[in-house]
Design a protein around this motif. Structure first.
Motif, PDB file in Angstrom:
ATOM      1  N   PRO A  42      -5.738   4.373  -7.836  1.00 51.00           N
ATOM      2  CA  PRO A  42      -4.717   2.913  -8.256  1.00 51.00           C
ATOM      3  C   PRO A  42      -3.935   3.125  -9.572  1.00 51.00           C
ATOM      4  CG  PRO A  42      -7.694   3.695  -8.288  1.00 51.00           C
ATOM      5  CD  PRO A  42      -6.395   5.173  -7.702  1.00 51.00           C
ATOM      6  N   GLU A  43      -3.739   4.321 -10.150  1.00 52.36           N
ATOM      7  CA  GLU A  43      -2.897   4.836 -11.245  1.00 52.36           C
ATOM      8  C   GLU A  43      -1.297   4.797 -10.987  1.00 52.36           C
ATOM      9  OE1 GLU A  43      -5.196   6.681  -9.967  1.00 52.36           O
ATOM     10  OE2 GLU A  43      -5.658   7.887 -11.799  1.00 52.36           O
ATOM     11  N   LEU A  44      -1.165   4.728  -9.128  1.00 49.31           N
ATOM     12  CA  LEU A  44      -0.217   4.987  -8.219  1.00 49.31           C
ATOM     13  C   LEU A  44       0.375   3.315  -8.093  1.00 49.31           C
ATOM     14  CD1 LEU A  44       0.590   8.149  -6.775  1.00 49.31           C
ATOM     15  CD2 LEU A  44       0.965   7.485  -9.300  1.00 49.31           C
ATOM     16  N   ALA A  45      -0.683   2.549  -7.061  1.00 52.44           N
ATOM     17  CA  ALA A  45      -1.046   1.278  -6.593  1.00 52.44           C
ATOM     18  C   ALA A  45      -1.084   0.090  -7.567  1.00 52.44           C
ATOM     19  CB  ALA A  45      -2.199   0.603  -6.365  1.00 52.44           C
ATOM     20  N   ALA A  46      -0.778   0.250  -9.366  1.00 54.49           N
ATOM     21  CA  ALA A  46      -0.083  -0.596  -9.858  1.00 54.49           C
ATOM     22  C   ALA A  46       1.583  -0.811  -9.731  1.00 54.49           C
ATOM     23  CB  ALA A  46      -0.581  -0.182 -11.093  1.00 54.49           C
ATOM     24  N   PHE A  47       1.483  -0.295  -9.524  1.00 52.36           N
ATOM     25  CA  PHE A  47       3.669  -0.021  -9.745  1.00 52.36           C
ATOM     26  C   PHE A  47       4.080  -0.475  -8.396  1.00 52.36           C
ATOM     27  CE2 PHE A  47       2.591   3.415 -12.032  1.00 52.36           C
ATOM     28  CZ  PHE A  47       3.166   3.487 -13.039  1.00 52.36           C
ATOM     29  N   ALA A  50      16.382   7.986  -4.072  1.00 50.85           N
ATOM     30  CA  ALA A  50      15.159   6.894  -4.522  1.00 50.85           C
ATOM     31  C   ALA A  50      14.209   8.069  -4.679  1.00 50.85           C
ATOM     32  CB  ALA A  50      14.938   6.263  -3.047  1.00 50.85           C
ATOM     33  N   HIS A  51      12.748   7.927  -4.361  1.00 48.92           N
ATOM     34  CA  HIS A  51      11.520   8.392  -4.360  1.00 48.92           C
ATOM     35  C   HIS A  51      10.914   8.435  -3.592  1.00 48.92           C
ATOM     36  CE1 HIS A  51       7.778   9.907  -7.419  1.00 48.92           C
ATOM     37  NE2 HIS A  51       8.026  10.595  -6.456  1.00 48.92           N
ATOM     38  N   ILE A  52      10.395   9.583  -2.801  1.00 45.08           N
ATOM     39  CA  ILE A  52       9.708   9.388  -2.183  1.00 45.08           C
ATOM     40  C   ILE A  52       8.101  10.301  -2.356  1.00 45.08           C
ATOM     41  CG2 ILE A  52       9.249  10.111   0.744  1.00 45.08           C
ATOM     42  CD1 ILE A  52      11.770   9.056   1.322  1.00 45.08           C
ATOM     43  N   CYS A  53       7.106   9.110  -2.615  1.00 38.68           N
ATOM     44  CA  CYS A  53       5.621   9.938  -2.766  1.00 38.68           C
ATOM     45  C   CYS A  53       4.797  10.470  -1.046  1.00 38.68           C
ATOM     46  CB  CYS A  53       5.589   9.315  -4.092  1.00 38.68           C
ATOM     47  SG  CYS A  53       4.041   9.832  -5.083  1.00 38.68           S
ATOM     48  N   VAL A  54       4.262  11.042  -1.147  1.00 35.31           N
ATOM     49  CA  VAL A  54       4.206  10.937  -0.157  1.00 35.31           C
ATOM     50  C   VAL A  54       1.944  11.077  -0.360  1.00 35.31           C
ATOM     51  CG1 VAL A  54       3.895  12.863   2.082  1.00 35.31           C
ATOM     52  CG2 VAL A  54       5.967  12.827   0.847  1.00 35.31           C
ATOM     53  N   ASP A  55       2.189  10.813   0.465  1.00 35.18           N
ATOM     54  CA  ASP A  55       0.068  10.511   0.947  1.00 35.18           C
ATOM     55  C   ASP A  55      -0.635  10.343  -0.841  1.00 35.18           C
ATOM     56  OD1 ASP A  55       1.542  10.216   3.136  1.00 35.18           O
ATOM     57  OD2 ASP A  55       0.518  12.183   3.293  1.00 35.18           O
ATOM     58  N   MET A  56      -0.193   9.505  -1.767  1.00 31.31           N
ATOM     59  CA  MET A  56      -1.482  10.086  -3.109  1.00 31.31           C
ATOM     60  C   MET A  56      -2.185   9.029  -2.564  1.00 31.31           C
ATOM     61  SD  MET A  56       0.278  12.627  -4.929  1.00 31.31           S
ATOM     62  CE  MET A  56      -0.683  12.371  -6.504  1.00 31.31           C
ATOM     63  N   GLN A  57      -2.933   9.270  -1.743  1.00 31.09           N
ATOM     64  CA  GLN A  57      -3.972   8.019  -1.693  1.00 31.09           C
ATOM     65  C   GLN A  57      -6.149   9.072  -2.153  1.00 31.09           C
ATOM     66  OE1 GLN A  57      -1.921   8.696   2.511  1.00 31.09           O
ATOM     67  NE2 GLN A  57      -3.281   7.152   2.486  1.00 31.09           N
ATOM     68  N   ARG A  58      -6.305   7.453  -2.036  1.00 27.83           N
ATOM     69  CA  ARG A  58      -7.500   7.503  -2.387  1.00 27.83           C
ATOM     70  C   ARG A  58      -8.519   9.425  -1.479  1.00 27.83           C
ATOM     71  NH1 ARG A  58     -11.481   2.428  -3.187  1.00 27.83           N
ATOM     72  NH2 ARG A  58     -13.059   5.102  -3.120  1.00 27.83           N
ATOM     73  N   LEU A  59      -7.959   9.585   0.137  1.00 31.00           N
ATOM     74  CA  LEU A  59      -8.889   9.998   0.970  1.00 31.00           C
ATOM     75  C   LEU A  59      -8.442  11.938   0.252  1.00 31.00           C
ATOM     76  CD1 LEU A  59      -6.970  10.364   4.333  1.00 31.00           C
ATOM     77  CD2 LEU A  59      -6.053   9.244   2.420  1.00 31.00           C
ATOM     78  N   VAL A 104       7.025   7.885 -11.051  1.00 26.49           N
ATOM     79  CA  VAL A 104       6.958   6.979 -10.474  1.00 26.49           C
ATOM     80  C   VAL A 104       7.578   5.231 -10.996  1.00 26.49           C
ATOM     81  CG1 VAL A 104       5.221   4.741  -9.503  1.00 26.49           C
ATOM     82  CG2 VAL A 104       5.649   7.025  -8.797  1.00 26.49           C
ATOM     83  N   SER A 105       7.627   5.932 -12.999  1.00 33.31           N
ATOM     84  CA  SER A 105       6.639   4.434 -14.099  1.00 33.31           C
ATOM     85  C   SER A 105       8.495   4.756 -14.191  1.00 33.31           C
ATOM     86  CB  SER A 105       6.118   4.928 -15.231  1.00 33.31           C
ATOM     87  OG  SER A 105       6.276   6.826 -15.222  1.00 33.31           O
ATOM     88  N   ALA A 106       9.813   5.887 -14.340  1.00 34.97           N
ATOM     89  CA  ALA A 106      10.794   5.687 -14.351  1.00 34.97           C
ATOM     90  C   ALA A 106      11.943   5.100 -13.436  1.00 34.97           C
ATOM     91  CB  ALA A 106      11.346   7.323 -14.693  1.00 34.97           C
ATOM     92  N   VAL A 127      -1.840  16.868 -10.903  1.00 36.24           N
ATOM     93  CA  VAL A 127      -0.389  16.389 -10.104  1.00 36.24           C
ATOM     94  C   VAL A 127      -0.081  14.881 -10.413  1.00 36.24           C
ATOM     95  CG1 VAL A 127       0.589  18.205  -8.546  1.00 36.24           C
ATOM     96  CG2 VAL A 127      -0.722  15.907  -7.465  1.00 36.24           C
ATOM     97  N   ILE A 128      -1.198  14.301 -10.728  1.00 31.58           N
ATOM     98  CA  ILE A 128      -0.948  12.293 -11.011  1.00 31.58           C
ATOM     99  C   ILE A 128      -0.037  12.262 -11.444  1.00 31.58           C
ATOM    100  CG2 ILE A 128      -2.867  10.990 -11.724  1.00 31.58           C
ATOM    101  CD1 ILE A 128      -5.027  11.724  -9.187  1.00 31.58           C
ATOM    102  N   PRO A 129      -0.484  12.935 -13.750  1.00 33.56           N
ATOM    103  CA  PRO A 129       0.187  12.792 -13.880  1.00 33.56           C
ATOM    104  C   PRO A 129       1.902  12.738 -14.446  1.00 33.56           C
ATOM    105  CG  PRO A 129      -2.029  14.442 -15.177  1.00 33.56           C
ATOM    106  CD  PRO A 129      -1.123  13.819 -13.743  1.00 33.56           C
TER     107      PRO A 129
END
Length: 199
Positions: free
Chosen positions: A98-103, A17-26, A49-51, A41-43
């Protein structure tokens, strides 16, 4: 220490599994906690995540509502960082980029109020329910996530080009730590290596 060309303990499969830590607006927008490295790192994080969105867990760091809400050293911490309390910046800043929330969904979200997502049992329970034994870690200031996963016996793979820390010096020091002190429990490789070996 040079980048590894492969995963030392074999490919990644359905138990990963993939744990993506705190990629947040703040951490990405104009706050006192803004991390300039986020834009780099966002891209890469989005690509990972998209995979496997259905195998992704996003954690979100939820600050105190106001400086006096927490106890012990956390009270002093939020007296220092009063500008990033929820009453000052607004609850919307806790949201994923937003780029990640879509998932979400199929990706899941786990909220936490301290550095470690393991402080409450929800994440571990959900991973065990899916028979996960291996975790790919990306995101912001991931040390607590990595150490907690080690303590629980997970195989840990950190994506070196999908990590964001407070400074380049901190980033380099943590990679040295993962590849040295924790080399039997942490594999530090690029996202390209991860994608190549995630079956």
């Amino acid at each position: 220490m040079p980048e590894q060309n492969g995963l030392r303990f074999g490919p990644l499969g359905a138990s990963c599994a993939h744990i993506c830590v705190d990629m947040q607006r703040l951490f990405a927008e104009d706050t006192e906690w803004k991390r300039p490295c986020m834009q780099h790192v966002i891209p890469v994080v989005r690509w990972l995540v998209s995979a496997r969105p259905e195998r992704t867990f996003f954690t979100r760091f939820v600050p105190a509502r106001h400086p006096g809400e927490r106890v012990g050293t956390w009270r002093r911490y939020y007296e220092r960082w009063a500008g990033v309390t929820i009453e000052k910046m607004g609850l919307e800043m806790v949201g994923l980029l937003p780029e990640l929330a879509a998932f979400v969904p199929p990706a899941a979200v786990i909220d936490k109020r301290v550095y470690s997502p393991w402080h409450w049992p929800e994440l571990d329970i959900r991973l065990r329910e899916r028979s996960v034994d291996t975790i790919v870690v990306t995101g912001v200031s991931v040390l607590s996530t990595v150490l907690g996963a080690i303590d629980r016996g997970y195989r840990v793979v950190v994506a070196t080009d999908a990590l964001c820390n407070s400074s380049d010096q901190t980033h380099d020091a943590l990679l040295t730590l993962y590849r040295g002190r924790y080399s039997e429990q942490v594999e530090a490789v690029t996202s390209g290596v991860i994608m190549q070996h995630w079956q």
